[in-house]
Design a protein around this motif. Structure first.
Motif, PDB file in Angstrom:
ATOM      1  N   LYS A  64       0.828  -1.215   0.000  1.00 39.20           N
ATOM      2  CA  LYS A  64       0.000   0.000   0.000  1.00 39.20           C
ATOM      3  C   LYS A  64       0.858   1.259   0.000  1.00 39.20           C
ATOM      4  O   LYS A  64       0.548   2.233  -0.690  1.00 39.20           O
ATOM      5  CB  LYS A  64      -0.930   0.010   1.217  1.00 39.20           C
ATOM      6  CG  LYS A  64      -2.115  -0.922   1.071  1.00 39.20           C
ATOM      7  CD  LYS A  64      -3.059  -0.810   2.247  1.00 39.20           C
ATOM      8  CE  LYS A  64      -4.232  -1.761   2.078  1.00 39.20           C
ATOM      9  NZ  LYS A  64      -5.136  -1.732   3.248  1.00 39.20           N
ATOM     10  N   GLN A  65       1.958   1.265   0.780  1.00 43.68           N
ATOM     11  CA  GLN A  65       2.810   2.455   0.863  1.00 43.68           C
ATOM     12  C   GLN A  65       3.811   2.527  -0.293  1.00 43.68           C
ATOM     13  O   GLN A  65       4.075   3.595  -0.818  1.00 43.68           O
ATOM     14  CB  GLN A  65       3.584   2.482   2.194  1.00 43.68           C
ATOM     15  CG  GLN A  65       2.707   2.711   3.412  1.00 43.68           C
ATOM     16  CD  GLN A  65       2.279   1.384   4.042  1.00 43.68           C
ATOM     17  OE1 GLN A  65       2.220   0.357   3.385  1.00 43.68           O
ATOM     18  NE2 GLN A  65       1.975   1.442   5.320  1.00 43.68           N
ATOM     19  N   LYS A  66       4.383   1.374  -0.668  1.00 40.90           N
ATOM     20  CA  LYS A  66       5.450   1.342  -1.683  1.00 40.90           C
ATOM     21  C   LYS A  66       5.177   0.229  -2.695  1.00 40.90           C
ATOM     22  O   LYS A  66       5.857  -0.794  -2.723  1.00 40.90           O
ATOM     23  CB  LYS A  66       6.815   1.115  -1.004  1.00 40.90           C
ATOM     24  CG  LYS A  66       7.188   2.162   0.041  1.00 40.90           C
ATOM     25  CD  LYS A  66       7.424   3.509  -0.608  1.00 40.90           C
ATOM     26  CE  LYS A  66       7.664   4.587   0.441  1.00 40.90           C
ATOM     27  NZ  LYS A  66       7.756   5.918  -0.154  1.00 40.90           N
ATOM     28  N   PRO A  67       4.162   0.417  -3.550  1.00 43.34           N
ATOM     29  CA  PRO A  67       3.760  -0.681  -4.456  1.00 43.34           C
ATOM     30  C   PRO A  67       4.857  -1.127  -5.430  1.00 43.34           C
ATOM     31  O   PRO A  67       5.024  -2.318  -5.665  1.00 43.34           O
ATOM     32  CB  PRO A  67       2.547  -0.104  -5.199  1.00 43.34           C
ATOM     33  CG  PRO A  67       2.629   1.372  -5.007  1.00 43.34           C
ATOM     34  CD  PRO A  67       3.319   1.594  -3.711  1.00 43.34           C
ATOM     35  N   TRP A  68       5.605  -0.162  -6.002  1.00 42.40           N
ATOM     36  CA  TRP A  68       6.621  -0.547  -6.977  1.00 42.40           C
ATOM     37  C   TRP A  68       7.794  -1.264  -6.319  1.00 42.40           C
ATOM     38  O   TRP A  68       8.330  -2.229  -6.864  1.00 42.40           O
ATOM     39  CB  TRP A  68       7.108   0.678  -7.767  1.00 42.40           C
ATOM     40  CG  TRP A  68       6.172   1.010  -8.885  1.00 42.40           C
ATOM     41  CD1 TRP A  68       5.309   2.063  -8.959  1.00 42.40           C
ATOM     42  CD2 TRP A  68       5.963   0.245 -10.074  1.00 42.40           C
ATOM     43  NE1 TRP A  68       4.583   2.014 -10.125  1.00 42.40           N
ATOM     44  CE2 TRP A  68       4.971   0.908 -10.832  1.00 42.40           C
ATOM     45  CE3 TRP A  68       6.514  -0.926 -10.573  1.00 42.40           C
ATOM     46  CZ2 TRP A  68       4.516   0.425 -12.062  1.00 42.40           C
ATOM     47  CZ3 TRP A  68       6.065  -1.413 -11.800  1.00 42.40           C
ATOM     48  CH2 TRP A  68       5.080  -0.737 -12.525  1.00 42.40           C
ATOM     49  N   ILE A  69       8.189  -0.805  -5.145  1.00 48.83           N
ATOM     50  CA  ILE A  69       9.265  -1.483  -4.423  1.00 48.83           C
ATOM     51  C   ILE A  69       8.812  -2.891  -4.040  1.00 48.83           C
ATOM     52  O   ILE A  69       9.574  -3.862  -4.161  1.00 48.83           O
ATOM     53  CB  ILE A  69       9.693  -0.677  -3.171  1.00 48.83           C
ATOM     54  CG1 ILE A  69      10.349   0.643  -3.606  1.00 48.83           C
ATOM     55  CG2 ILE A  69      10.649  -1.493  -2.298  1.00 48.83           C
ATOM     56  CD1 ILE A  69      10.749   1.545  -2.446  1.00 48.83           C
ATOM     57  N   ALA A  70       7.557  -3.010  -3.605  1.00 46.81           N
ATOM     58  CA  ALA A  70       7.017  -4.323  -3.231  1.00 46.81           C
ATOM     59  C   ALA A  70       7.022  -5.259  -4.432  1.00 46.81           C
ATOM     60  O   ALA A  70       7.443  -6.425  -4.328  1.00 46.81           O
ATOM     61  CB  ALA A  70       5.606  -4.174  -2.679  1.00 46.81           C
ATOM     62  N   PHE A  71       6.575  -4.766  -5.571  1.00 42.56           N
ATOM     63  CA  PHE A  71       6.497  -5.596  -6.772  1.00 42.56           C
ATOM     64  C   PHE A  71       7.889  -6.010  -7.248  1.00 42.56           C
ATOM     65  O   PHE A  71       8.141  -7.194  -7.521  1.00 42.56           O
ATOM     66  CB  PHE A  71       5.759  -4.843  -7.893  1.00 42.56           C
ATOM     67  CG  PHE A  71       5.746  -5.592  -9.193  1.00 42.56           C
ATOM     68  CD1 PHE A  71       4.897  -6.679  -9.370  1.00 42.56           C
ATOM     69  CD2 PHE A  71       6.589  -5.220 -10.223  1.00 42.56           C
ATOM     70  CE1 PHE A  71       4.900  -7.380 -10.572  1.00 42.56           C
ATOM     71  CE2 PHE A  71       6.602  -5.915 -11.425  1.00 42.56           C
ATOM     72  CZ  PHE A  71       5.745  -6.995 -11.600  1.00 42.56           C
ATOM     73  N   ILE A  72       8.797  -5.037  -7.356  1.00 42.64           N
ATOM     74  CA  ILE A  72      10.144  -5.330  -7.875  1.00 42.64           C
ATOM     75  C   ILE A  72      10.898  -6.265  -6.927  1.00 42.64           C
ATOM     76  O   ILE A  72      11.501  -7.253  -7.366  1.00 42.64           O
ATOM     77  CB  ILE A  72      10.931  -4.016  -8.109  1.00 42.64           C
ATOM     78  CG1 ILE A  72      10.295  -3.225  -9.263  1.00 42.64           C
ATOM     79  CG2 ILE A  72      12.400  -4.306  -8.399  1.00 42.64           C
ATOM     80  CD1 ILE A  72      10.793  -1.805  -9.390  1.00 42.64           C
ATOM     81  N   GLY A  73      10.860  -5.963  -5.637  1.00 45.71           N
ATOM     82  CA  GLY A  73      11.578  -6.794  -4.664  1.00 45.71           C
ATOM     83  C   GLY A  73      11.053  -8.214  -4.621  1.00 45.71           C
ATOM     84  O   GLY A  73      11.829  -9.182  -4.602  1.00 45.71           O
ATOM     85  N   THR A  74       9.732  -8.356  -4.610  1.00 39.80           N
ATOM     86  CA  THR A  74       9.133  -9.692  -4.570  1.00 39.80           C
ATOM     87  C   THR A  74       9.427 -10.457  -5.860  1.00 39.80           C
ATOM     88  O   THR A  74       9.792 -11.642  -5.812  1.00 39.80           O
ATOM     89  CB  THR A  74       7.613  -9.602  -4.343  1.00 39.80           C
ATOM     90  OG1 THR A  74       7.369  -8.897  -3.127  1.00 39.80           O
ATOM     91  CG2 THR A  74       6.988 -10.979  -4.259  1.00 39.80           C
ATOM     92  N   ALA A  75       9.294  -9.790  -7.003  1.00 41.43           N
ATOM     93  CA  ALA A  75       9.564 -10.455  -8.284  1.00 41.43           C
ATOM     94  C   ALA A  75      11.015 -10.919  -8.359  1.00 41.43           C
ATOM     95  O   ALA A  75      11.294 -12.052  -8.787  1.00 41.43           O
ATOM     96  CB  ALA A  75       9.250  -9.506  -9.440  1.00 41.43           C
ATOM     97  N   MET A  76      11.949 -10.069  -7.932  1.00 44.53           N
ATOM     98  CA  MET A  76      13.362 -10.453  -7.956  1.00 44.53           C
ATOM     99  C   MET A  76      13.617 -11.675  -7.078  1.00 44.53           C
ATOM    100  O   MET A  76      14.324 -12.603  -7.476  1.00 44.53           O
ATOM    101  CB  MET A  76      14.236  -9.289  -7.489  1.00 44.53           C
ATOM    102  CG  MET A  76      14.360  -8.159  -8.485  1.00 44.53           C
ATOM    103  SD  MET A  76      15.255  -6.728  -7.799  1.00 44.53           S
ATOM    104  CE  MET A  76      16.907  -7.397  -7.651  1.00 44.53           C
TER     105      MET A  76
END
Length: 197
Positions: A64-76
């Protein structure tokens, strides 16, 4: 699990020195192969699904706070975990060299050298497996910026993963990194317990 005694933990090196292949093959052909080689790699291999789960959990927390960081970090982390699973599976399969008859020791050494040379698919999955740890570092940055946990918690996660990447295969330093990650993870665990309460 690689340490024979507590004294070995306190022998610090800053650069990994490859154990002579002959010594590794002798160990694989001995009764100590399970304790010294197979069990540590098997534990790490079985932990890979938990890496995926942990990255999804942290990604969920910060989305919710950092969607792009969440997506990139999880995907990596998820993609890298597939490759790190391949690395552990490969090394576990290399242990079959220990089943060769002792009178074929020289052939076993030659085969092990070829199997473990950083080339082709082994090199590819080894290099790509680093994304599993880099992804956690990205997620640690997201935790730091989201203010969901204390800054020290996210900082310990980041530093712990960095230590493991920089000092890969130096077991005592990697263990220190793992302990930092464990301590840094405590406030994150508490967040999930609060959600369940």
């Amino acid at each position: 699990m690689h340490f024979q005694n507590i004294r070995e933990f306190f022998v610090f090196k800053l650069k990994y020195v490859q154990v002579p292949v002959e010594d590794t093959v002798k160990m694989l052909m001995s009764s100590d192969a399970g304790r010294n080689f197979i069990n540590p790699h098997l534990v790490a291999y079985l932990a890979v699904p938990f890496m995926i789960f942990a990255s999804l959990a942290i990604g969920y927390l910060i989305f919710k706070q950092k969607p792009w960081i969440a997506f990139i970090g999880t995907a990596m982390t998820v993609i890298g975990s597939v490759f790190i699973g391949g690395v552990f599976a490969a090394w576990l399969s290399f242990a079959a060299i220990g089943n060769m008859p002792i009178d074929q020791f020289e052939y076993a050494v030659s085969a092990f050298k070829e199997l473990t040379t950083m080339q082709g698919p082994l090199a590819l999955i080894s290099y790509l497996s680093i994304f599993s740890l880099l992804g956690f570092m990205v997620l640690a940055v997201g935790l730091f910026k989201s203010n969901l946990v204390p800054k020290w918690s996210a900082s310990l996660l980041f530093i712990g993963y960095l230590i493991i990447i920089v000092f890969m295969d130096l077991d005592n330093l990697m263990l220190i990194g793992a302990v930092l990650i464990l301590i840094g993870s405590i406030p994150i665990s508490k967040l999930f317990f609060k959600k369940d309460a």
